[in-house]
Enzyme design. Sequence first.
Site, PDB file in Angstrom:
ATOM      1  N   GLU A  95     -21.826  82.222 -67.066  1.00  0.00           N
ATOM      2  CA  GLU A  95     -21.058  81.103 -67.619  1.00  0.00           C
ATOM      3  C   GLU A  95     -19.547  81.334 -67.562  1.00  0.00           C
ATOM      4  O   GLU A  95     -18.764  80.393 -67.740  1.00  0.00           O
ATOM      5  CB  GLU A  95     -21.473  80.853 -69.072  1.00  0.00           C
ATOM      6  CG  GLU A  95     -22.889  80.325 -69.247  1.00  0.00           C
ATOM      7  CD  GLU A  95     -23.048  78.892 -68.775  1.00  0.00           C
ATOM      8  OE1 GLU A  95     -22.029  78.256 -68.460  1.00  0.00           O
ATOM      9  OE2 GLU A  95     -24.188  78.414 -68.710  1.00  0.00           O
ATOM     10  N   GLU A 129     -38.208  98.821 -67.628  1.00  0.00           N
ATOM     11  CA  GLU A 129     -37.256  99.236 -68.654  1.00  0.00           C
ATOM     12  C   GLU A 129     -37.438 100.690 -69.068  1.00  0.00           C
ATOM     13  O   GLU A 129     -36.598 101.254 -69.755  1.00  0.00           O
ATOM     14  CB  GLU A 129     -37.383  98.344 -69.882  1.00  0.00           C
ATOM     15  CG  GLU A 129     -38.638  98.541 -70.697  1.00  0.00           C
ATOM     16  CD  GLU A 129     -38.697  97.627 -71.908  1.00  0.00           C
ATOM     17  OE1 GLU A 129     -38.929  98.158 -73.004  1.00  0.00           O
ATOM     18  OE2 GLU A 129     -38.501  96.410 -71.768  1.00  0.00           O
TER      19      GLU A 129
END
Length: 306
Positions: free
Chosen positions: A87, A118
């Site tokens: 953004e 992960e």
Amino acid sequence: MEQWESRGHLLTEQINPNSLNLDQLNPLELVDLFNREDAQTLKAIAMARQELALGISLTSQALAKGGRLFYIGAGTSGRLGVLDAAECPPTFCTPPELVQGIIAGGAAALVRSSEDLEDKAEDGAAIIAQREIHELDVVVGITAGGTTPYVHGALQAAKQRGATTIAISCVPAEQVEIAVDVDIRLLTGPELLAGSTRLKAGTVTKMALNILSTGTMVMLGKVYGNQMVDVAVTNHKLHDRALRIICHLTDVSREEAAILLEKSGRRVKLALLMQKTGLSAAAGQELLQKHRGQLRAALQAYNQID
């Protein structure tokens, strides 16, 4: 990391006593319960205000010197980092490399769950080397439960390279220690759906990232008043917004704003400076560069000279 094999003690994994009958609630009762629990996110942000402010200060200082901001995480945490980074270019006209989001598993993990990735701390360390992190950079490790090896590996590697390190987690420090420069703890309590950290933990993490990135951009002069004067004019909606910003801050007509915007090369900040000073686009750009893109500082300097 054997010390983390049992995770039942973690705040994000505990059972929420307020939702023991979750499967028996009707839709309205579910909405009301979520609403009550989500109020914890505001309290968590308030409790972490000092750490968030320090994060903004350190990040803006680093970026002003030529550094970059990296978010790194896995699963929901990684996706939130990528979202916030994505953004920044349209909102603040930043180059895509200035704020980067890294998720374990890469782009494919954005749309398909890859939880097993992960667990590899070495992969986190490797991505830090791959992105050539250095002492001017800031690395924000995002891990709701505080234990994600991928994030810990990245933070440790970043620290070894001299980068500023920030951690965002939703468990208290006494449960998981994270060796970083800024340790942001967002304590929202156990989830309504036990262990589902895409809920309150995800919400409060997004709030924190909003504050960190927007606060940093404010400090870098990407905002004038409360207007996004560095907005990238890339579509009809943003062109309209750019015109409205110019009109609001200068009291010119929409037609005059459109002319200014084109003369400035569709750079709102430059258009504003040109209107307020009468400078040409080239002279205005030179003045802005002299003041590191800070419109307010450029205007003050011009008025003192004038």
